[in-house]
Scaffold this active site. Structure first.
Site, PDB file in Angstrom:
ATOM      1  N   HIS A 189      -6.182   2.363  11.934  1.00 50.88           N
ATOM      2  CA  HIS A 189      -6.988   1.226  11.475  1.00 50.88           C
ATOM      3  C   HIS A 189      -8.143   0.896  12.421  1.00 50.88           C
ATOM      4  CE1 HIS A 189      -3.758   0.364   8.563  1.00 50.88           C
ATOM      5  NE2 HIS A 189      -4.647  -0.372   7.947  1.00 50.88           N
ATOM      6  N   ASN A 197       0.853  -1.201   0.000  1.00 51.75           N
ATOM      7  CA  ASN A 197       0.000   0.000   0.000  1.00 51.75           C
ATOM      8  C   ASN A 197       0.887   1.250   0.000  1.00 51.75           C
ATOM      9  OD1 ASN A 197      -2.187   1.682   0.094  1.00 51.75           O
ATOM     10  ND2 ASN A 197      -3.032   0.858   1.992  1.00 51.75           N
TER      11      ASN A 197
END
Length: 435
Positions: free
Chosen positions: A338, A307
């Site tokens: 997250h 990512n």
């Protein structure tokens, strides 16, 4: 029909696919002469609003409110104070939304609506754009929308001045996924003259479609293998490694296909192409490089390439601004971003320790191993160890819950991160003695 049902009926993929014709339409209109810059901003903003309402329903307010508040702060605060306030507001808002998910999942033991999951994912991407923009303003890379010297400007002028910012935060090609696009690149792409605007490369889009198709076929085959095997509760020794590796492979294939789809949508709208790029304009950074991720024998390199735009954002936001323990702080913030589920906290902190061990192990090995047969053997062993440790971290993060984390930690797979921890302790002690 298995892979068609699994992928194209996935909610995010479905909405990304529905946005594709509008991305192509935007690209086509930008090539014509009768599509001014303000109309482009409005088109992207309206598309983002419609897509948010369609994908999130009433939860879209959780996206609209922080986006409007961020624009209000950017328009009213000085460049020196804009980043700190917008950062804490945005992360505070996102944390409250994640706590709502915790309450629903762990206290009420009820599955949250799919729309709420989509909203949280979009909110995390919004946090990236808000903090990236506020950093650009505080560092002087972007002109602030501070109106201290133009307090008598009309409301209409204020709204037109704020249009590029709100359009950037909610533009539809990146609302549900995609590589982080800086405000400078976004503005350069929108304001690009008709003659420099990249034409649609149908071959590039076709190639990405074939990649997605291949990944989905692999995912179907791997899912059958995973479903036919035992779980982590019933596995024994080497079987546990195989189950963990195949399950993590399923997660990776899912990420790869979604990242390529997101990348295709940005390319279709003209934000992912290097064609027509002016000198000095920021380059586009795709999120996925499958070859590097699957062949590297360095955990640290995997962390930088996984990512990629998010990794670069974390490096700029946390790593480069940390005075002590930058690696640990970066991964700890990633766990916060997250959602702070038990598996995520453990997984990201474990990953940070593995990265630190990776640096010391490879530094020591590069100074000791000289012959090419030993180097080949060393590279093969570290590649296998890297893939296994990444699979371990991925299962911890994706499992999220405390019960899933306990099953993983009690399995035979824990011997691999423990081995790296022991090597980290021994090599750090050796380095301290040498110093």
């Amino acid at each position: 029909m298995d892979w068609l049902q699994f992928f194209f009926l996935h909610p995010v993929s479905l909405y990304q696919g529905a946005a594709f014709p509008f991305a192509l339409l935007f690209n086509y209109l930008c090539i014509t002469e009768s599509f001014p810059t303000r109309a482009r901003y409005l088109f992207l903003l309206a598309g983002g609003g419609v897509l948010a309402l369609a994908a999130m329903g009433p939860y879209a307010l959780l996206i609209f409110i922080p986006a409007l508040c961020a624009v209000a702060m950017i328009s009213s605060l000085s460049p020196q104070e804009v980043h700190g306030l917008t950062f804490f507001f945005q992360m505070g808002w996102q944390t409250l939304c994640h706590l709502g998910l915790h309450y629903k999942e762990y206290y009420l033991c009820e599955p949250p609506p799919v729309r709420f999951y989509i909203t949280l994912s979009s909110l995390m991407l919004l946090t990236q754009r808000v903090t990236s923009l506020s950093l650009d303003i505080s560092e002087g890379k972007v002109e602030a929308a501070w109106r201290g010297t133009r307090s008598r400007s009309s409301l209409c002028e204020h709204l037109w001045d704020a249009l590029p910012y709100i359009s950037y935060l909610l533009f539809f090609p990146a609302l549900l996924g995609g590589s982080l696009c800086s405000f400078q690149r976004f503005q350069a792409c929108v304001q690009r003259p008709r003659s420099l605007y990249p034409s649609i490369s149908f071959w590039a889009l076709t190639w990405r479609g074939l990649q997605i198709l291949g990944l989905e076929c692999l995912k179907v085959a791997l899912r059958r293998v995973v479903s036919a095997g035992a779980g982590l509760d019933d596995c024994q020794r080497l079987e546990c490694i195989y189950i963990m590796w195949s399950t993590a492979g399923l997660f990776k294939l899912t990420y790869y296909s979604h990242w390529i789809l997101d990348d295709s949508l940005l390319h279709a709208a003209g934000f992912g192409s290097e064609a027509g790029q002016r000198p000095g304009e920021e380059r586009y950074v795709p999120d996925v490089d499958i070859w590097t991720l699957e062949t590297t024998h360095r955990i640290s390199l995997f962390a930088r390439q996984w990512n990629r735009s998010t990794a670069q954002w974390l490096k700029r936001l946390v790593f480069q601004r940390s005075r002590r323990w930058p690696v640990l702080q970066t991964f700890a913030f990633s766990a916060w971003w997250h959602g702070l589920h038990p598996g995520q906290v453990f997984g990201f902190l474990c990953w940070s320790v593995m990265v630190k061990a990776d640096y010391l192990i490879h530094t020591f090995a590069n100074g000791c191993i000289r012959s090419w047969p030993l180097r080949l053997l060393y590279r093969s062993l570290t590649w296998a160890h890297t893939q296994i440790i990444i699979a371990y971290v991925m299962l911890a993060v994706e499992g999220r819950s405390f019960s899933s984390l306990c099953r993983l930690c009690c399995s035979y797979n824990s011997i691999f991160p423990v081995t790296y921890c022991l090597l980290l302790f021994l090599l750090a002690r050796r380095k301290h003695k040498c110093n």
